[in-house]
Motif scaffolding. Structure first.
Motif, PDB file in Angstrom:
ATOM      1  N   CYS A   1       0.633  -1.299  -0.030  1.00 46.26           N
ATOM      2  CA  CYS A   1       0.057  -0.061   0.194  1.00 46.26           C
ATOM      3  C   CYS A   1       0.707   1.305   0.051  1.00 46.26           C
ATOM      4  CB  CYS A   1      -0.872  -0.132   1.277  1.00 46.26           C
ATOM      5  SG  CYS A   1      -2.334  -1.394   0.999  1.00 46.26           S
ATOM      6  N   GLU A   2       1.985   1.416   0.877  1.00 47.53           N
ATOM      7  CA  GLU A   2       2.949   2.419   0.662  1.00 47.53           C
ATOM      8  C   GLU A   2       3.513   2.634  -0.496  1.00 47.53           C
ATOM      9  OE1 GLU A   2       5.542   1.826   3.888  1.00 47.53           O
ATOM     10  OE2 GLU A   2       3.993   2.434   5.556  1.00 47.53           O
ATOM     11  N   SER A   3       3.763   1.275  -1.252  1.00 52.48           N
ATOM     12  CA  SER A   3       4.205   1.994  -2.844  1.00 52.48           C
ATOM     13  C   SER A   3       3.280   2.338  -3.756  1.00 52.48           C
ATOM     14  CB  SER A   3       4.777   0.346  -3.302  1.00 52.48           C
ATOM     15  OG  SER A   3       3.417  -0.415  -3.551  1.00 52.48           O
ATOM     16  N   VAL A   4       1.666   2.269  -3.249  1.00 52.13           N
ATOM     17  CA  VAL A   4       0.766   3.028  -4.050  1.00 52.13           C
ATOM     18  C   VAL A   4       0.342   4.438  -3.640  1.00 52.13           C
ATOM     19  CG1 VAL A   4      -1.537   2.593  -5.081  1.00 52.13           C
ATOM     20  CG2 VAL A   4       0.178   0.794  -4.625  1.00 52.13           C
ATOM     21  N   TRP A   5       0.069   4.468  -2.249  1.00 51.62           N
ATOM     22  CA  TRP A   5      -0.265   5.484  -1.726  1.00 51.62           C
ATOM     23  C   TRP A   5       0.812   6.233  -0.681  1.00 51.62           C
ATOM     24  CZ3 TRP A   5      -3.804   1.474  -2.118  1.00 51.62           C
ATOM     25  CH2 TRP A   5      -4.840   1.627  -2.970  1.00 51.62           C
ATOM     26  N   PRO A   6       0.750   7.322  -0.340  1.00 47.86           N
ATOM     27  CA  PRO A   6       1.774   7.764   0.624  1.00 47.86           C
ATOM     28  C   PRO A   6       1.126   7.686   2.151  1.00 47.86           C
ATOM     29  CG  PRO A   6       0.597   9.732  -0.320  1.00 47.86           C
ATOM     30  CD  PRO A   6       0.082   8.634  -1.303  1.00 47.86           C
ATOM     31  N   ARG A   7       1.991   7.741   3.082  1.00 56.00           N
ATOM     32  CA  ARG A   7       1.347   7.283   4.490  1.00 56.00           C
ATOM     33  C   ARG A   7       1.565   8.896   5.529  1.00 56.00           C
ATOM     34  NH1 ARG A   7      -0.194   3.209   7.257  1.00 56.00           N
ATOM     35  NH2 ARG A   7       0.563   1.834   5.747  1.00 56.00           N
ATOM     36  N   CYS A   8       0.479   9.305   6.076  1.00 53.23           N
ATOM     37  CA  CYS A   8       0.472  10.332   6.697  1.00 53.23           C
ATOM     38  C   CYS A   8       1.625  10.343   7.966  1.00 53.23           C
ATOM     39  CB  CYS A   8      -0.843  10.683   7.384  1.00 53.23           C
ATOM     40  SG  CYS A   8      -0.783  12.222   8.354  1.00 53.23           S
TER      41      CYS A   8
ATOM     42  N   GLY B   1       1.593  12.134  10.224  1.00 52.94           N
ATOM     43  CA  GLY B   1       1.019  12.570  11.714  1.00 52.94           C
ATOM     44  C   GLY B   1       0.158  11.476  12.218  1.00 52.94           C
ATOM     45  N   CYS B   2      -0.680  10.903  11.322  1.00 50.91           N
ATOM     46  CA  CYS B   2      -1.511   9.803  11.867  1.00 50.91           C
ATOM     47  C   CYS B   2      -1.085   8.210  11.712  1.00 50.91           C
ATOM     48  CB  CYS B   2      -3.043  10.057  11.456  1.00 50.91           C
ATOM     49  SG  CYS B   2      -3.415   9.831   9.691  1.00 50.91           S
ATOM     50  N   ASP B   3      -0.409   8.077  10.662  1.00 46.76           N
ATOM     51  CA  ASP B   3       0.104   6.756  10.076  1.00 46.76           C
ATOM     52  C   ASP B   3      -0.808   6.064   9.321  1.00 46.76           C
ATOM     53  OD1 ASP B   3       2.556   4.974  10.028  1.00 46.76           O
ATOM     54  OD2 ASP B   3       1.294   3.760  11.421  1.00 46.76           O
ATOM     55  N   GLU B   4      -1.703   6.633   8.946  1.00 45.42           N
ATOM     56  CA  GLU B   4      -2.821   6.270   7.901  1.00 45.42           C
ATOM     57  C   GLU B   4      -2.451   6.566   6.456  1.00 45.42           C
ATOM     58  OE1 GLU B   4      -5.391   4.571   8.784  1.00 45.42           O
ATOM     59  OE2 GLU B   4      -4.844   4.540  10.970  1.00 45.42           O
ATOM     60  N   LEU B   5      -2.895   5.844   5.479  1.00 44.54           N
ATOM     61  CA  LEU B   5      -2.567   5.845   4.268  1.00 44.54           C
ATOM     62  C   LEU B   5      -3.326   7.233   3.668  1.00 44.54           C
ATOM     63  CD1 LEU B   5      -2.699   2.316   2.691  1.00 44.54           C
ATOM     64  CD2 LEU B   5      -0.954   3.903   2.853  1.00 44.54           C
ATOM     65  N   ILE B   6      -3.042   8.038   2.691  1.00 44.11           N
ATOM     66  CA  ILE B   6      -3.552   9.179   2.351  1.00 44.11           C
ATOM     67  C   ILE B   6      -3.957   8.702   0.983  1.00 44.11           C
ATOM     68  CG2 ILE B   6      -3.105  11.503   1.839  1.00 44.11           C
ATOM     69  CD1 ILE B   6      -0.635  11.462   3.453  1.00 44.11           C
ATOM     70  N   PHE B   7      -5.506   8.850   0.823  1.00 46.09           N
ATOM     71  CA  PHE B   7      -6.195   8.321  -0.294  1.00 46.09           C
ATOM     72  C   PHE B   7      -6.551   9.622  -1.289  1.00 46.09           C
ATOM     73  CE2 PHE B   7      -6.783   4.793   2.340  1.00 46.09           C
ATOM     74  CZ  PHE B   7      -6.450   3.912   1.660  1.00 46.09           C
ATOM     75  N   CYS B   8      -6.527  10.608  -0.602  1.00 46.97           N
ATOM     76  CA  CYS B   8      -6.949  12.013  -1.214  1.00 46.97           C
ATOM     77  C   CYS B   8      -5.723  12.416  -2.073  1.00 46.97           C
ATOM     78  CB  CYS B   8      -7.413  12.993  -0.451  1.00 46.97           C
ATOM     79  SG  CYS B   8      -6.268  13.619   0.776  1.00 46.97           S
ATOM     80  N   LYS B   9      -6.057  13.388  -3.269  1.00 47.89           N
ATOM     81  CA  LYS B   9      -4.904  13.773  -3.984  1.00 47.89           C
ATOM     82  C   LYS B   9      -4.152  15.234  -3.507  1.00 47.89           C
ATOM     83  CE  LYS B   9      -6.703  12.134  -8.316  1.00 47.89           C
ATOM     84  NZ  LYS B   9      -7.019  12.315  -9.590  1.00 47.89           N
ATOM     85  N   SER B  10      -4.958  15.656  -2.280  1.00 48.90           N
ATOM     86  CA  SER B  10      -4.462  16.844  -1.642  1.00 48.90           C
ATOM     87  C   SER B  10      -3.707  16.542  -0.486  1.00 48.90           C
ATOM     88  CB  SER B  10      -5.220  17.903  -1.528  1.00 48.90           C
ATOM     89  OG  SER B  10      -6.462  17.354  -0.637  1.00 48.90           O
ATOM     90  N   PHE B  11      -2.394  16.628  -0.475  1.00 44.91           N
ATOM     91  CA  PHE B  11      -1.674  16.201   0.535  1.00 44.91           C
ATOM     92  C   PHE B  11      -0.299  17.171   0.626  1.00 44.91           C
ATOM     93  CE2 PHE B  11      -0.273  13.046  -2.358  1.00 44.91           C
ATOM     94  CZ  PHE B  11       0.875  13.192  -2.367  1.00 44.91           C
ATOM     95  N   ILE B  12       0.228  17.108   1.910  1.00 45.53           N
ATOM     96  CA  ILE B  12       1.537  17.962   1.835  1.00 45.53           C
ATOM     97  C   ILE B  12       2.474  17.147   1.862  1.00 45.53           C
ATOM     98  CG2 ILE B  12       2.811  19.547   3.310  1.00 45.53           C
ATOM     99  CD1 ILE B  12      -0.172  20.496   4.237  1.00 45.53           C
TER     100      ILE B  12
END
Length: 109
Positions: A61-68, A70-81
């Motif tokens: 999953c980390e190879s497909v989506w970034p991980r936050c 702050g909360c250690d959850e995957l970031i599924f939205c396109k707007s992240f920092i």
């Protein structure tokens, strides 16, 4: 031969096949069937095959989506920092945990 350690797999001994990855003639010793990133065993777990690497669910999953960070959850939205240090954050988590001010702005904490 074991794909992990390249040693011989003795006939009549347990072996793992990654048929879902499309490799019907490739096998591993059960102790060699591990995630390429973290080394945790995958014999009883869900495994993924990506870019010729055997991965556990977390690392696939980390190879497909970034991980936050702050909360250690995957970031599924396109707007992240993405911070200067390369870490990624949900926009609402990119802040001081005491005062809520953005990490881009110096605060007292």
């Amino acid at each position: 031969r074991c794909t992990g350690c390249h040693e011989e797999v003795v006939k009549d001994s347990p072996a793992v096949y990654a048929e879902r990855a499309g490799y019907h003639d490739v096998l591993w010793h059960p102790t060699c069937f591990v995630c390429s990133d973290c080394g945790h065993g995958l014999v009883d777990l869900v495994y993924f095959w990506s870019n010729l690497k055997l991965l556990c669910g977390r690392h696939y999953c980390e190879s497909v989506w970034p991980r936050c960070s702050g909360c250690d959850e995957l970031i599924f939205c396109k707007s992240f920092i993405t911070a200067k240090d390369g870490r990624t954050w949900h926009p609402q988590h990119y802040c001081c945990w005491k005062c809520g001010q953005s990490l881009d702005t110096p605060c007292q904490h």
